[in-house]
Design an enzyme around this catalytic site. Structure first.
Site, PDB file in Angstrom:
ATOM      1  N   LYS A 180       0.779  -1.207  -0.015  1.00  0.00           N
ATOM      2  CA  LYS A 180      -0.098  -0.121   0.034  1.00  0.00           C
ATOM      3  C   LYS A 180       0.976   1.362   0.164  1.00  0.00           C
ATOM      4  O   LYS A 180       0.296   2.315  -0.328  1.00  0.00           O
ATOM      5  CB  LYS A 180      -1.004  -0.106   1.245  1.00  0.00           C
ATOM      6  CG  LYS A 180      -2.252  -0.807   1.098  1.00  0.00           C
ATOM      7  CD  LYS A 180      -3.092  -0.428   0.288  1.00  0.00           C
ATOM      8  CE  LYS A 180      -4.368  -1.136   0.218  1.00  0.00           C
ATOM      9  NZ  LYS A 180      -5.594  -0.494  -0.573  1.00  0.00           N
ATOM     10  N   SER A 434       0.748 -10.046  -0.115  1.00  0.00           N
ATOM     11  CA  SER A 434       0.565  -8.523  -0.267  1.00  0.00           C
ATOM     12  C   SER A 434       0.524  -7.800   1.219  1.00  0.00           C
ATOM     13  O   SER A 434       0.566  -6.670   1.184  1.00  0.00           O
ATOM     14  CB  SER A 434      -0.880  -8.141  -0.948  1.00  0.00           C
ATOM     15  OG  SER A 434      -1.883  -8.946  -0.212  1.00  0.00           O
TER      16      SER A 434
END
Length: 632
Positions: A180, A434
């Site tokens: 992110k 992720s």
């Protein structure tokens, strides 16, 4: 409602079929390749390894690339949908329908002067010159040897869960353990100085909040992070330590976002969205750029976790131009399938309810810009269960001794299911790990469900006669299969007893053989392995069967905050009698609560109105076969 598709065992989609299904992408690639006139290499602190130069644009000098001009995204009325309306077998590549691809002439590859959205070359150029490496590293691409051997493929892990930042503050190195940071920093780094001076604001209770806070720290601007009041203290305090101001507002993300956008307009701050902005997408796209750089040989597919769609849109926008034969496959939880439904209907949809276990991807609506790219570029979406996600968390721990968050393990689960479904052999596949911001209190549930997700444990219910010797006979029928859990309670008022138990199995044939022995002995046996209600609640309530008049069985999701239970009780009690209550914490995602309430048929409209005004997600469970078997 689309029923579960009973499909013959297919052959994995070939590269040729993938290329033909992406004619627009292929033509885009041809255009991109014709304009790639040279290739240069340089080294910058060992981070960037290579770069393309596009004709007429010096990619080593971002100032020569025209700035992006994108209009504000206007709110639109979205189609409502339920997650159950599109379900298919785990591993099947679905979501694509005749409505998916954009109309002729609306291709993203068009970059005419009148276009109000970035085109193919915009995404390629801005991804190649992204400033994410001011703070991010090129995360390692590692071979998962155990998974590779088990599946018969070259199984690669793109380790975004190892993503640290490359700067320190007061001698402390900060880490976000997530991709992110790339998108947040890239958008903020491209803001004019005068906009940065006014500060930024975002709404998030997860990795995006940390990414914005770290980016603001690096760029020297003020940041406000808005979080729901249900956010665990450990999360908002960790963001505060990064120098951002934290504001707790509302019980849900929607309320927090509405506050953040209102404050942004009032104070002139720039709102930093988690996924739906070209610069955010381009920053995430550097993950795909790195994969292509790191893995030189043929790649069958890259598996990407999907929430709002920023990561998969960015990866697809880059990879489909330089390597169009590589499949880009999204992975979603089966109870949070907003992208699969949007692709299927050819328009963005809003989910009525969304599962919260993989909270990092639990969104009701995908982004407008992300959907514009995904509907044309990605090859489909694989859906996976909560059990499969837990199994992949365990796989990752056994492979690398790392613990992923549920959303971080999503692509592993999808890649494993896809390889098994299509019988893939000898190919290279990449799964993006992720994120690793796992809540410790969720590990108990993961360990309980991991073997179920691996198909190494089954949950069964068998009806026995209440007579001497029946239990011994039952154990003899189980045979050599290992019993891992057993729940039984004697009831002198009944001729039959119900036993709920779990068994360790190695193959589906082994399980079928055992169930067959039970049936041959006239012992009715039901497989509850895929029934979440049984695994979450009813396995703990065996022996609680009773006949309660007008009993309504509901599952509620309570927010994890003080006063949530009293708010519930104030709404329903003493108006109705509560006959059953079973609570199961799911960490920050909220508490999964099974409730029995006596509600007469004529009072159902009143009950539904009060339940809706409560604001907690809920579902009626009276028709669930596990409830009928164990409790009714």
């Amino acid at each position: 409602m689309a029923a579960l598709q009973a499909l013959p065992r297919p052959i994995a989609p070939s590269s040729a079929s993938s290329a033909s299904s992406h004619s627009n992408s292929s033509s885009c690639c041809a255009s991109a390749k014709s304009s790639l006139v040279s290739r240069r290499r340089w080294r910058n602190r060992g981070e960037k390894l290579s770069c393309f130069a596009v004709a007429g644009v010096d990619l080593t000098s971002p100032s020569t690339i025209p700035p992006l001009t994108t209009p504000p995204i206007e709110p639109v009325e979205l189609m409502k949908a339920t997650t159950d309306s599109l379900q298919y077998e785990s591993g099947f590549l679905g979501g694509i329908s005749g409505k998916t691809r954009p109309p002729w002439g609306a291709s993203w590859t068009s970059n005419a002067p009148s276009s109000d959205r970035p085109g193919a070359m915009d995404y390629l150029a801005h991804t190649l010159t992204s400033r994410v490496y001011d703070v991010a590293i090129e995360s390692p691409l590692q071979l998962a040897s155990k998974l590779s051997e088990r599946l018969g493929v070259q199984f690669w892990l793109k380790r975004e869960d190892l993503q640290p930042v490359s700067f320190t503050f007061f001698c402390i190195q900060f880490c976000v353990f997530s991709f992110k940071l790339r998108g947040a920093y890239n958008m903020m780094a491209n803001l004019p100085k005068e906009r940065l001076e006014k500060g930024v604001i975002c709404s998030s209770a997860g990795n995006h909040a940390q990414g914005v806070a770290l980016a603001a720290q690096k760029l020297g601007c003020n940041a406000v992070i808005v979080m729901p009041v249900t956010t665990p203290e450990i999360k908002w305090k960790s963001v505060e330590k990064l120098g951002a101001s934290v504001v707790l507002v509302g019980d849900s993300y929607d309320e927090a976002q509405a506050y953040a956008k209102g404050r942004a307009e009032k104070e002139g701050r720039m709102f930093i969205p988690p996924f739906d902005h070209p610069h955010v997408i381009m920053g995430q796209g550097t993950v795909g750029m790195e994969i292509i750089r790191q893995l030189r040989g043929p790649i069958h597919a890259i598996f990407v976790p999907v929430g709002g769609g920023g990561l998969i849109a960015g990866i697809a926008a880059y990879v489909k131009q330089v390597r169009p034969e590589v499949k880009i496959i999204g992975v979603e939880p089966s109870d949070a399938n907003a992208m699969a439904l949007s692709l299927h209907h050819g328009q963005r949809v809003m989910l009525e309810q969304v599962g919260g276990f993989a909270d990092g991807v639990a969104v009701k609506t995908v982004g407008e810009e992300t959907f514009r790219l995904c509907r044309e570029l990605i090859d489909g979406v694989v859906l996976v269960s909560r059990d499969a996600i837990c199994a992949s968390i365990k796989d990752m721990f056994e492979e690398k001794r790392s613990i992923l968050e549920p959303a971080g393990a999503l692509s592993l689960a999808g890649a494993e299911a896809y390889c098994k479904y299509y019988g893939l052999r000898g190919e290279s596949v990449v799964a993006i790990t992720s994120g690793a911001n796992m809540n410790f209190d969720r590990l108990r549930l993961v360990t309980e469900l991991a073997d179920v997700g691996r198909k190494q444990e089954a949950v069964l219910a068998t009806s026995l006669s209440e007579e001497p010797g029946s239990f011994k006979h039952f154990c003899q029928l189980v045979g050599a299969v290992n019993i891992t859990e057993f729940k039984y309670r004697y009831d002198a008022n009944k001729d039959k007893a119900l036993v709920l138990y779990s068994v360790g199995v190695h193959t589906s044939t082994e399980l079928k053989s055992m169930v067959g022995r039970m049936e041959s002995a006239q012992l009715q046996t039901v497989d509850l392995t895929d029934n979440d209600l049984a695994k979450d609640h009813l396995r703990h309530l065996v022996g609680g069967r009773t006949n309660v008049e007008n009993e309504l069985l509901c599952r509620f999701i309570f927010p994890e905050r003080p006063g949530a239970l009293m708010k519930f009780l104030d709404s329903f009690s003493p108006r109705w009698n509560i006959t059953l209550f079973h609570y199961r914490s799911q960490g920050a995602a909220g508490a999964n609560v099974l409730v029995g309430i006596q509600v007469a048929a004529g009072e159902m409209d009143e009950f539904r109105a009060i339940a809706a005004s409560l604001g907690y997600e809920y579902a009626l469970e009276m028709s669930n076969k596990a409830y009928q078997l164990l409790m009714n």
